[in-house]
Design a protein around this motif. Sequence first.
Motif, PDB file in Angstrom:
ATOM      1  N   GLN A  73      -8.390   2.456   0.521  1.00 56.86           N
ATOM      2  CA  GLN A  73      -7.631   3.679   0.758  1.00 56.86           C
ATOM      3  C   GLN A  73      -6.174   3.335   1.061  1.00 56.86           C
ATOM      4  O   GLN A  73      -5.884   2.446   1.866  1.00 56.86           O
ATOM      5  CB  GLN A  73      -8.219   4.458   1.929  1.00 56.86           C
ATOM      6  CG  GLN A  73      -7.549   5.797   2.160  1.00 56.86           C
ATOM      7  CD  GLN A  73      -8.173   6.566   3.313  1.00 56.86           C
ATOM      8  OE1 GLN A  73      -8.666   5.974   4.270  1.00 56.86           O
ATOM      9  NE2 GLN A  73      -8.149   7.879   3.230  1.00 56.86           N
TER      10      GLN A  73
ATOM     11  N   ASP B 258       0.816  -1.221   0.000  1.00 56.55           N
ATOM     12  CA  ASP B 258       0.000   0.000   0.000  1.00 56.55           C
ATOM     13  C   ASP B 258       0.847   1.268   0.000  1.00 56.55           C
ATOM     14  O   ASP B 258       0.578   2.207  -0.749  1.00 56.55           O
ATOM     15  CB  ASP B 258      -0.949   0.017   1.208  1.00 56.55           C
ATOM     16  CG  ASP B 258      -2.103  -0.962   1.073  1.00 56.55           C
ATOM     17  OD1 ASP B 258      -2.252  -1.589   0.000  1.00 56.55           O
ATOM     18  OD2 ASP B 258      -2.857  -1.101   2.052  1.00 56.55           O
ATOM     19  N   THR B 259       1.885   1.316   0.830  1.00 51.40           N
ATOM     20  CA  THR B 259       2.722   2.515   0.921  1.00 51.40           C
ATOM     21  C   THR B 259       3.463   2.762  -0.386  1.00 51.40           C
ATOM     22  O   THR B 259       3.570   3.905  -0.839  1.00 51.40           O
ATOM     23  CB  THR B 259       3.719   2.390   2.084  1.00 51.40           C
ATOM     24  OG1 THR B 259       2.987   2.185   3.289  1.00 51.40           O
ATOM     25  CG2 THR B 259       4.572   3.634   2.220  1.00 51.40           C
TER      26      THR B 259
ATOM     27  N   ALA C  89       0.910   4.170  -2.854  1.00 53.25           N
ATOM     28  CA  ALA C  89       0.586   5.561  -2.535  1.00 53.25           C
ATOM     29  C   ALA C  89       1.739   6.485  -2.913  1.00 53.25           C
ATOM     30  O   ALA C  89       1.516   7.589  -3.429  1.00 53.25           O
ATOM     31  CB  ALA C  89       0.233   5.703  -1.060  1.00 53.25           C
TER      32      ALA C  89
ATOM     33  N   THR D 268      -2.347   5.399   1.905  1.00 51.72           N
ATOM     34  CA  THR D 268      -1.851   6.708   2.350  1.00 51.72           C
ATOM     35  C   THR D 268      -0.338   6.780   2.246  1.00 51.72           C
ATOM     36  O   THR D 268       0.363   5.765   2.269  1.00 51.72           O
ATOM     37  CB  THR D 268      -2.266   6.991   3.809  1.00 51.72           C
ATOM     38  OG1 THR D 268      -1.757   5.946   4.634  1.00 51.72           O
ATOM     39  CG2 THR D 268      -3.770   7.057   3.939  1.00 51.72           C
TER      40      THR D 268
ATOM     41  N   LEU E 240      -0.150  13.902   5.312  1.00 46.47           N
ATOM     42  CA  LEU E 240      -0.662  12.598   4.922  1.00 46.47           C
ATOM     43  C   LEU E 240      -1.548  12.754   3.683  1.00 46.47           C
ATOM     44  O   LEU E 240      -2.520  13.503   3.700  1.00 46.47           O
ATOM     45  CB  LEU E 240      -1.463  11.977   6.070  1.00 46.47           C
ATOM     46  CG  LEU E 240      -1.830  10.510   5.921  1.00 46.47           C
ATOM     47  CD1 LEU E 240      -0.578   9.636   5.816  1.00 46.47           C
ATOM     48  CD2 LEU E 240      -2.674  10.063   7.102  1.00 46.47           C
ATOM     49  N   TYR E 241      -1.184  12.050   2.621  1.00 46.73           N
ATOM     50  CA  TYR E 241      -1.949  12.061   1.376  1.00 46.73           C
ATOM     51  C   TYR E 241      -2.679  10.730   1.252  1.00 46.73           C
ATOM     52  O   TYR E 241      -2.077   9.667   1.419  1.00 46.73           O
ATOM     53  CB  TYR E 241      -1.029  12.269   0.168  1.00 46.73           C
ATOM     54  CG  TYR E 241      -0.418  13.640   0.153  1.00 46.73           C
ATOM     55  CD1 TYR E 241      -1.013  14.678  -0.560  1.00 46.73           C
ATOM     56  CD2 TYR E 241       0.757  13.915   0.861  1.00 46.73           C
ATOM     57  CE1 TYR E 241      -0.458  15.948  -0.572  1.00 46.73           C
ATOM     58  CE2 TYR E 241       1.319  15.181   0.853  1.00 46.73           C
ATOM     59  CZ  TYR E 241       0.712  16.192   0.140  1.00 46.73           C
ATOM     60  OH  TYR E 241       1.253  17.445   0.130  1.00 46.73           O
ATOM     61  N   SER E 242      -3.972  10.795   0.970  1.00 46.53           N
ATOM     62  CA  SER E 242      -4.796   9.590   0.847  1.00 46.53           C
ATOM     63  C   SER E 242      -5.292   9.434  -0.585  1.00 46.53           C
ATOM     64  O   SER E 242      -5.707  10.406  -1.214  1.00 46.53           O
ATOM     65  CB  SER E 242      -6.008   9.665   1.781  1.00 46.53           C
ATOM     66  OG  SER E 242      -5.583   9.700   3.114  1.00 46.53           O
ATOM     67  N   TYR E 243      -5.254   8.210  -1.075  1.00 52.33           N
ATOM     68  CA  TYR E 243      -5.716   7.888  -2.418  1.00 52.33           C
ATOM     69  C   TYR E 243      -6.594   6.646  -2.335  1.00 52.33           C
ATOM     70  O   TYR E 243      -6.431   5.818  -1.444  1.00 52.33           O
ATOM     71  CB  TYR E 243      -4.534   7.612  -3.349  1.00 52.33           C
ATOM     72  CG  TYR E 243      -3.512   8.720  -3.356  1.00 52.33           C
ATOM     73  CD1 TYR E 243      -3.733   9.877  -4.097  1.00 52.33           C
ATOM     74  CD2 TYR E 243      -2.345   8.626  -2.614  1.00 52.33           C
ATOM     75  CE1 TYR E 243      -2.801  10.914  -4.099  1.00 52.33           C
ATOM     76  CE2 TYR E 243      -1.411   9.642  -2.609  1.00 52.33           C
ATOM     77  CZ  TYR E 243      -1.643  10.786  -3.352  1.00 52.33           C
ATOM     78  OH  TYR E 243      -0.734  11.809  -3.344  1.00 52.33           O
ATOM     79  N   TYR E 244      -7.495   6.540  -3.296  1.00 55.68           N
ATOM     80  CA  TYR E 244      -8.352   5.362  -3.363  1.00 55.68           C
ATOM     81  C   TYR E 244      -7.988   4.546  -4.596  1.00 55.68           C
ATOM     82  O   TYR E 244      -7.830   5.102  -5.683  1.00 55.68           O
ATOM     83  CB  TYR E 244      -9.833   5.766  -3.395  1.00 55.68           C
ATOM     84  CG  TYR E 244     -10.277   6.310  -2.073  1.00 55.68           C
ATOM     85  CD1 TYR E 244     -10.728   5.464  -1.076  1.00 55.68           C
ATOM     86  CD2 TYR E 244     -10.191   7.671  -1.801  1.00 55.68           C
ATOM     87  CE1 TYR E 244     -11.102   5.962   0.162  1.00 55.68           C
ATOM     88  CE2 TYR E 244     -10.559   8.177  -0.564  1.00 55.68           C
ATOM     89  CZ  TYR E 244     -11.012   7.312   0.407  1.00 55.68           C
ATOM     90  OH  TYR E 244     -11.373   7.813   1.629  1.00 55.68           O
TER      91      TYR E 244
END
Length: 169
Positions: free
Chosen positions: A43, A21-22, A25, A45, A60-64
């Motif tokens: 999500q 995930d990281t 992102a 991040t 902190l940047y969040s993406y889907y």
Amino acid sequence: TLSGVTVSGHSVYISIYGGEDTDIARAIYNKLDAGCGTSGDTQVTYNPASDNAEDQPDALYSYYIKRPTATETAVKVTVADAQATALTNAIKKAVVDNFNGLTSYRRIKMGDTIYSSRFYADVIKAGVNKLVSVEIKYPAASGSYGDSATVPASQIPTISAADVTVVYA
């Protein structure tokens, strides 16, 4: 809506099979312009400051994103030579290798339409002299065999030798 996926306005759809995930992102942060939305049901991040790079914001940047479902594909090969049963394993291997991009074709991916004709040459190269037909069923667990099948962009198509049926007529 395209390839079975609805994308929100002013956003991109990111479907990723595998990966951390990281890392995902981080790649989105480095490639996507600010202000562009993302669509998906998972999500991920990223905090640029976590990489200890100079001049990176501590935010902190969040993406889907979408984590696609692995879905089996079934292929049925019909041969008009009952004496060719010794070729069963070679036929199955030819289909699986073709599907996975190990021959002259690229791997079948999300959003693709799979045409049965892509398998003809590789099945013949496996030693089949009397090929009657190649048919596809996607997903393997439902539906019926046909000349083509369309893979939604939310699914990753898979195949194994067990998904290939060889019929000798």
